[in-house]
Design a protein around this motif. Structure first.
Motif, mmCIF file in Angstrom:
data_model
loop_
_atom_site.group_PDB
_atom_site.id
_atom_site.type_symbol
_atom_site.label_atom_id
_atom_site.label_comp_id
_atom_site.label_asym_id
_atom_site.label_seq_id
_atom_site.Cartn_x
_atom_site.Cartn_y
_atom_site.Cartn_z
ATOM 1 N N GLN A 83 14.157 14.696 -46.927
ATOM 2 C CA GLN A 83 15.196 15.549 -47.763
ATOM 3 C C GLN A 83 15.546 16.675 -46.946
ATOM 4 N N GLY A 84 16.725 17.214 -46.846
ATOM 5 C CA GLY A 84 16.996 18.347 -46.011
ATOM 6 C C GLY A 84 18.300 18.363 -45.910
ATOM 7 N N THR A 85 18.786 19.408 -44.982
ATOM 8 C CA THR A 85 20.072 19.372 -44.689
ATOM 9 C C THR A 85 20.175 18.514 -43.206
ATOM 10 N N PRO A 86 21.194 18.114 -42.887
ATOM 11 C CA PRO A 86 21.311 17.340 -41.585
ATOM 12 C C PRO A 86 20.667 17.982 -40.441
ATOM 13 N N THR A 87 20.827 19.319 -40.300
ATOM 14 C CA THR A 87 20.426 20.141 -39.344
ATOM 15 C C THR A 87 19.203 20.013 -39.009
ATOM 16 N N GLN A 88 18.638 20.597 -40.345
ATOM 17 C CA GLN A 88 17.080 20.735 -40.492
ATOM 18 C C GLN A 88 16.232 19.386 -40.228
ATOM 19 N N LEU A 89 16.903 18.137 -40.635
ATOM 20 C CA LEU A 89 16.249 17.125 -40.655
ATOM 21 C C LEU A 89 16.019 16.662 -39.105
ATOM 22 N N LYS A 90 17.112 16.913 -38.428
ATOM 23 C CA LYS A 90 17.324 16.649 -37.065
ATOM 24 C C LYS A 90 16.166 17.612 -36.223
ATOM 25 N N ALA A 91 16.075 18.600 -36.476
ATOM 26 C CA ALA A 91 15.201 19.509 -35.876
ATOM 27 C C ALA A 91 13.568 19.059 -36.261
ATOM 28 N N ASP A 92 13.475 18.937 -37.537
ATOM 29 C CA ASP A 92 12.175 18.335 -37.819
ATOM 30 C C ASP A 92 11.760 17.023 -37.188
ATOM 31 N N TYR A 93 12.643 16.090 -37.027
ATOM 32 C CA TYR A 93 12.193 15.016 -36.196
ATOM 33 C C TYR A 93 12.529 14.902 -34.883
ATOM 34 N N GLN A 94 12.953 16.130 -34.400
ATOM 35 C CA GLN A 94 13.234 16.378 -33.087
ATOM 36 C C GLN A 94 14.241 15.222 -32.213
ATOM 37 N N THR A 95 15.313 15.129 -32.991
ATOM 38 C CA THR A 95 16.288 14.169 -32.640
ATOM 39 C C THR A 95 17.695 14.427 -32.913
ATOM 40 N N ASN A 96 18.617 14.048 -32.304
ATOM 41 C CA ASN A 96 19.817 14.522 -32.541
ATOM 42 C C ASN A 96 20.901 13.455 -33.242
ATOM 43 N N ILE B 102 21.081 11.213 -37.165
ATOM 44 C CA ILE B 102 20.758 10.837 -38.528
ATOM 45 C C ILE B 102 20.152 9.703 -38.605
ATOM 46 N N GLU B 103 20.642 8.789 -37.929
ATOM 47 C CA GLU B 103 20.045 7.387 -37.951
ATOM 48 C C GLU B 103 18.583 7.327 -37.218
ATOM 49 N N ALA B 104 18.397 8.201 -36.246
ATOM 50 C CA ALA B 104 16.962 8.266 -35.779
ATOM 51 C C ALA B 104 16.122 8.910 -36.706
ATOM 52 N N VAL B 105 16.517 10.015 -37.603
ATOM 53 C CA VAL B 105 15.668 10.409 -38.571
ATOM 54 C C VAL B 105 15.238 9.394 -39.386
ATOM 55 N N PHE B 106 16.360 8.734 -39.915
ATOM 56 C CA PHE B 106 15.935 7.770 -40.797
ATOM 57 C C PHE B 106 14.707 6.393 -40.374
#
Ligand SMILES: Nc1ncnc2c1ncn2[C@@H]1O[C@H](COP(=O)(O)OP(=O)(O)O)[C@@H](O)[C@H]1O
Ligand SMILES: [Mg+2]
Length: 245
Positions: free
Chosen positions: A216-229, A231-235
């Motif tokens: 859960q979070g903003t798209p930017t936050q999530l990509k930073a948290d999971y060190q990826t660029n 959203i699919e990779a975050v998922f």
């Protein structure tokens, strides 16, 4: 004075019969925010939407909409709802459907033409308004359902899979209007999608997998948290973490 969230879900558990479909769902949606619920088919997105709409009583936990516990019939006048399955009057025309639902949502006679034109315009349905809905394609019915959700300019929009069957150009136009409604008019918007590109357009994301929120979070936050660029990779990464637990 603290500003109340438009939607507040706390510790929600939901299911059908013996089957638990959602657990430990917490979410807060404020005025002017767009929240995308993203997850594969069967994840529980529609069940969450139905629960927020008050169509299913929470099995455990609490759902507040405009600070009222759901279900509350009076809340429905303040929500523009687009269900995953179109609920339209097939023998009536597009314009007649729009007018019917607009009246139900309290749109007055004086504003009717203006609101009808506005809603039909957003989804490019102006030229088909005089045809009976039974002649519409699947995509046209989706667009009419979206127009119905928008017609009364409600402060809360709840849209279940609004971009299914919409071509890329119209999808762009619809997103521009959703951004304008949220960011200029303060409309709060919840939508579901399984399209990752839609996720990038939202202010906050809730990724749902097997009935729980895995990220859960903003798209930017999530990509930073999971060190990826992406959203699919975050998922995918959040899904692997869920499997490992
Ligand atoms: N009316 C129902 N009765 C029993 N199970 C249901 C019902 N509706 C949905 N489900 C089940 O609940 C789960 C979540 O479904 P749903 O909320 O529709 O997911 P999504 O919208 O993410 O595709 C699925 O396993 C689905 O089969
Ligand atoms: Mg669904």
């Amino acid at each position: 004075m603290t500003i109340q969230p438009v939607v507040q879900v706390t510790g929600l558990q939901q299911g059908y019969g013996q089957k638990i479909v959602l657990s430990d769902i917490d979410l807060t949606l404020k005025r002017g925010q767009i929240l995308a619920l993203i997850g594969p088919s069967g994840a529980g997105k529609t069940t969450l939407i139905r629960t927020i709409m008050g169509m299913m009583r929470p099995r455990a936990g609490q759902v507040l909409v405009f600070n009222q516990a759901v279900p509350d019939r009076l809340l429905l006048a303040r929500i523009g709802f687009m269900a995953q399955t179109d609920a339209l009057y097939e023998s009536l025309t597009g314009a007649e459907n729009l007018t019917f639902f607009a009246k139900m949502q309290g749109v007055g006679h004086e504003e009717m033409t203006k609101q009808l034109t506005y809603a039909a315009n957003v989804v490019n349905l102006q030229s088909a308004l005089d045809q009976p809905v039974k002649n519409y394609s699947g995509g046209m019915k989706r667009r009419l359902s979206l127009a119905i959700a928008l017609i009364s300019k409600p402060p809360l929009l709840i849209l279940d899979e609004p971009t299914i069957g919409i071509d890329p150009e119209l999808r762009r136009k619809i997103w521009e209007e959703l951004h304008r409604l949220a960011h200029d008019q303060g409309t709060a918007i919840i939508l579901t999608t399984h399209v990752m590109a839609d996720a990038e357009e939202a202010d906050i994301l809730m990724m749902i997998r097997n009935g729980t929120a895995i990220a859960q979070g903003t798209p930017t936050q999530l990509k930073a948290d999971y060190q990826t660029n992406s959203i699919e990779a975050v998922f995918l990464a959040a899904g692997r973490q869920q499997d490992a637990h």
